[in-house]
Design an enzyme around this catalytic site. Structure first.
Site: not given
Length: 441
Positions: A122, A166-167, A294, A351, A397, A405
């Protein structure tokens, strides 16, 4: 919550998620330097120059954090292992403290009847590997495979599920094309190679874990629903290119063994030699697919170089991150992914959540906007289930406010509030609402 556990299939998994660098406290426990440490130390990259040195101190506070997950009634905890905590130089001698931490963490989940859902990467790449080019380097799949072998040997028999990376879009595009995440590049050649090496590393890791007899292995991709700004042919084509490099390039590689034509228009000259021959590795069979969702984006044509598009602000409401709230997109991705890529393969929403400017008043946090967000997206999950999509689980999430970040610590995604001075945890109204849904139903 407007939902009850009984509204979902009996075997439906509810969970919550975090990631290592965002919560553990990376400066402690023998972890090596990562490219996020150097990225955050560079002026202008991260708001208020904040870093993950202490984060939420999960390294020491993990028992109480796992109690919060158990007490909310969740079935599973999706967490990540830090490559640099396991192998401080990325290769070579493992860190005994890191191995011990993850041993205790995984055993702690099992003791609380939580299914450990692990992610191998991640985003915190060991700095030593970043110094050798990181995801641009054709050796990355081999390096990633070596780290995966260590995880399989030490923890594989106790992990309920594993996803390698992840992603991929964030690892490759956000970090190498847009420069917003570490390593902070804006280079189309680096981007093309990162996309391909991320996917090849994913497939390599799946094959390594299969060789150790591990099961329930999947991939986790992130998705944004692209709206054309207008119905002009140029705007429609621009939105389709956005869909190509954000959503379809990874699914197409994983499940169709090719990249979309409108992505190759921009990236093919920059892909590594022989890229066409790597799809048998990239297409290593999966047991499930995870979707992180999201928001959506409004996309307009732009006369600049490929991909020749720009983002346009959409209608309110937006989250604290400035992201438009669009629950319909989750329904669209669940149904489209099953129809066009995965068929009957189990799908998990790995998520989903929102940042909200939560504050404590009289010892409580009323985050009703987050409850509304979760309700609306669970509506989309139920619609997708009703229309035949094989959705098997949903992860919120995030468990707690953490290091967001390049946005530092002011973007609060958690269902548990963290005071970043005292590190005290306070469950928010959303945590209590989910507990009522999952425990009292």
């Amino acid at each position: 919550m407007n939902h009850a556990r009984s509204d979902f299939p009996d075997d439906f998994i509810f969970g919550t998620a975090t990631s290592a660098y965002q919560i553990e406290g990376h400066a402690h426990g023998g972890a090596g330097q990562t490219h996020w440490d150097s990225f955050a130390a560079t002026p202008g990259n991260v708001e208020r120059a904040e870093n993950g040195d202490l984060a939420c101190d999960h390294l020491n506070r993990w028992p109480a954090d796992l109690d919060l997950i158990r007490d909310a009634g969740f079935d599973s905890y999706r967490f990540s292992l830090s490559w640099a905590r396991l192998l401080p130089e990325g290769l070579g001698t493992p860190n005994a403290e890191g191995l011990d931490f993850y041993d205790r963490l995984i055993d702690g989940m099992l003791e609380r009847n939580l299914k450990p859902a692990a992610t191998l990467y991640h985003w915190e790449l060991p700095q030593a590997l970043a110094d050798m080019g990181g995801w641009r380097n054709a050796d990355m799949p081999a390096w990633f495979g070596d780290m995966t072998e260590l995880v399989a040997q030490k923890f594989g028999d106790r992990l309920w599920s594993v996803a390698p990376i992840n992603e991929p879009w964030c690892v490759a595009w956000l970090s190498h094309f847009m420069g917003i995440h570490a390593p902070g590049l804006r280079d189309i050649r680096a981007t093309a190679r990162a996309i391909h090496h991320v996917l090849k590393s994913h497939g390599t890791a799946i094959n390594v874990m299969r060789s150790f007899g591990m099961k329930n292995l999947g991939a986790v991709c992130n998705f944004e629903y692209p709206h054309p700004f207008s119905q002009s042919p140029d705007d429609i084509a621009a939105a389709d290119r956005y869909d190509g490099f954000y959503n379809r390039v990874f699914l197409s590689g994983l499940f169709h063994g090719r990249y979309p034509d409108n992505v190759l228009e921009g990236l093919e000259p920059h892909l590594p030699a022989g890229w066409q021959h790597d799809f048998p590795t990239i297409q290593a069979p999966l047991d499930w697919l995870g979707l992180n969702y999201y928001t959506c984006k409004r996309i307009a044509h732009d006369d600049g170089p490929w991909p020749s598009l720009k983002e346009v602000d959409g209608p309110k409401p937006h989250t604290q991150m400035g992201w438009e709230i669009y629950p319909e997109g989750l329904y669209q991705f669940l149904t489209r992914t099953a129809a066009e890529y995965t068929g009957d393969l189990p799908l998990y929403v790995t998520e989903n959540g929102m940042a909200n400017p939560d504050v404590i008043k009289n010892g409580k946090i009323d985050d009703q906007p987050r409850i509304d967000y979760l309700n609306a997206h669970l509506d989309s999950v139920r619609r997708a289930l009703a229309d035949g999509a094989p959705v098997k689980g949903y992860y919120v999430w995030s468990l707690m406010d953490n290091y967001e970040w390049s946005r530092g610590y002011d973007q609060r995604f958690g269902i548990v509030h963290v005071d970043f001075e005292s590190l005290e945890r306070t469950p928010k109204a959303s945590w209590h609402a989910l507990r009522d849904m999952l425990v009292k139903a």
